[in-house]
Design an enzyme around this catalytic site. Structure first.
Site, PDB file in Angstrom:
ATOM      1  N   LEU A  36       8.198  -4.069   4.000  1.00  0.00           N
ATOM      2  CA  LEU A  36       7.042  -4.899   4.339  1.00  0.00           C
ATOM      3  C   LEU A  36       7.325  -5.558   5.683  1.00  0.00           C
ATOM      4  O   LEU A  36       8.407  -6.122   5.878  1.00  0.00           O
ATOM      5  CB  LEU A  36       6.827  -5.989   3.288  1.00  0.00           C
ATOM      6  CG  LEU A  36       5.866  -5.745   2.132  1.00  0.00           C
ATOM      7  CD1 LEU A  36       5.767  -7.001   1.279  1.00  0.00           C
ATOM      8  CD2 LEU A  36       4.488  -5.320   2.606  1.00  0.00           C
ATOM      9  N   ASP A  37       6.374  -5.488   6.602  1.00  0.00           N
ATOM     10  CA  ASP A  37       6.545  -6.132   7.902  1.00  0.00           C
ATOM     11  C   ASP A  37       6.754  -7.636   7.718  1.00  0.00           C
ATOM     12  O   ASP A  37       6.257  -8.229   6.749  1.00  0.00           O
ATOM     13  CB  ASP A  37       5.307  -5.910   8.774  1.00  0.00           C
ATOM     14  CG  ASP A  37       5.106  -4.445   9.135  1.00  0.00           C
ATOM     15  OD1 ASP A  37       6.106  -3.705   9.151  1.00  0.00           O
ATOM     16  OD2 ASP A  37       3.952  -4.053   9.405  1.00  0.00           O
ATOM     17  N   PRO A  38       7.466  -8.278   8.658  1.00  0.00           N
ATOM     18  CA  PRO A  38       7.661  -9.738   8.553  1.00  0.00           C
ATOM     19  C   PRO A  38       6.358 -10.516   8.429  1.00  0.00           C
ATOM     20  O   PRO A  38       6.308 -11.531   7.726  1.00  0.00           O
ATOM     21  CB  PRO A  38       8.386 -10.082   9.862  1.00  0.00           C
ATOM     22  CG  PRO A  38       9.146  -8.838  10.194  1.00  0.00           C
ATOM     23  CD  PRO A  38       8.238  -7.702   9.788  1.00  0.00           C
TER      24      PRO A  38
END
Length: 310
Positions: free
Chosen positions: A48-50
């Site tokens: 999951l992207d930041p």
């Protein structure tokens, strides 16, 4: 004679379904959970992207052997697209590369959605983990290179417009298969509508087979650090784990006895008998006394182990 190495952590196995907060990287999250649980090893099933929040399944110990089965599962995301700007990263993190004063009507948005359902061709974002000539696309993008990323087929099972809170944004939900980039959907929506767009909010709510109700907020885990007694703290953490077998719920299941479990753990096949026994399966899993013993294949009346669990 050299001394035997001491274990670097507990030989614990199971899944922790983390509700990852925004501005917290997936690798950072895995490290934090591994440290909290004092686990020997840990890994996650799907980055999951930041800037994204939500479900990040984290495998501990032997459960890491089941990560591929979760990686291949369906996923559900809720996301917001902001109109008027295309960005280098296709989300809030990147610089604006194109802009428009045009804004789409709700009906125009609804009209394009059927074209994104089914097996579609998608070009991953420039800032993605796709490898180009052995290098990650995001590394090349950070160096200022614009690379040609080949399109690939992805599966979109469901795509719903949830709301248009104002003229500048729209909120969606998508159920998709492995390898789908939600940021690419936002980029392509904006281009087709002639107004440009980027993801301004992203939350993952489901990774098969784990339900949204299984998510544990990071804050709840961190709060357990206040328990001074280590055994008590670890017991509280362990109570939040999901059994390793849950990751394999889509596979055929064999219940075996202790003698058969011993044979499988030694790497030997076992006979599969009974009126309801599967005849042939490329993958199945076997349990004894409710514990996962092996993943293997069934054929010619035998279960042959591929992966064995402690």
């Amino acid at each position: 004679m050299s001394k035997p190495r001491k274990p670097k952590g507990r030989p614990i196995s199971g899944w922790l379904i983390l509700d990852k907060p925004v501005d917290f990287g997936s690798t950072e999250a895995v490290s934090k959970i591994k440290w909290l649980y004092k686990a020997e090893k840990a890994g996650h099933a799907g980055t999951l992207d930041p800037l994204a929040s939500g479900m990040l399944p984290i495998a501990l110990g032997d459960a890491t052997k089941t990560v591929p089965y979760v990686m291949d599962g369906r996923k559900i995301y809720e996301f917001t697209v902001s109109w008027g700007e295309e960005r280098a990263t296709d989300d809030l993190e990147g610089d604006m590369t194109k802009s428009s004063d045009k804004r789409p009507s709700e009906q125009k948005i609804r009209d394009i959605l059927p074209g994104y359902i089914g097996t579609i061709s998608q070009v991953p974002p420039q800032f993605s983990a796709i490898k180009i000539s052995g290098e990650r696309a995001y590394d090349l993008a950070r160096e200022g290179e614009t690379v040609e990323i080949p399109s690939r087929e992805v599966d979109i099972f469901r795509l719903t417009l949830l709301a248009c809170p104002d003229a500048d944004s729209a909120h969606f939900e998508v159920e998709c298969g492995k390898g789908t980039y939600v940021r690419a959907l936002a980029r392509d929506f904006g281009r087709e509508l002639g107004c440009y767009g980027h993801v301004s909010g992203l939350r993952r709510t489901f990774v098969a087979p784990f339900a949204e109700e299984a998510m544990v907020p990071l804050a709840d885990l961190v709060a357990l650090e206040a328990i001074e007694d280590m055994d008590e703290r670890l017991a509280a953490l362990d109570a939040l784990l999901i059994d390793t077998c849950e990751a394999l719920s889509a596979l055929p299941h064999l219940v075996i006895n202790d003698d058969q479990a011993h044979r499988l753990k030694m790497g030997n096949p076992i006979l599969v008998r009974g009126r309801d026994a599967p005849v042939a399966e490329s993958e199945a899993y076997a349990t004894a006394r409710g514990k996962l013993i092996a993943i293997g294949e069934i054929g010619q009346g035998e279960f042959r182990p591929k992966r064995v669990f402690a």
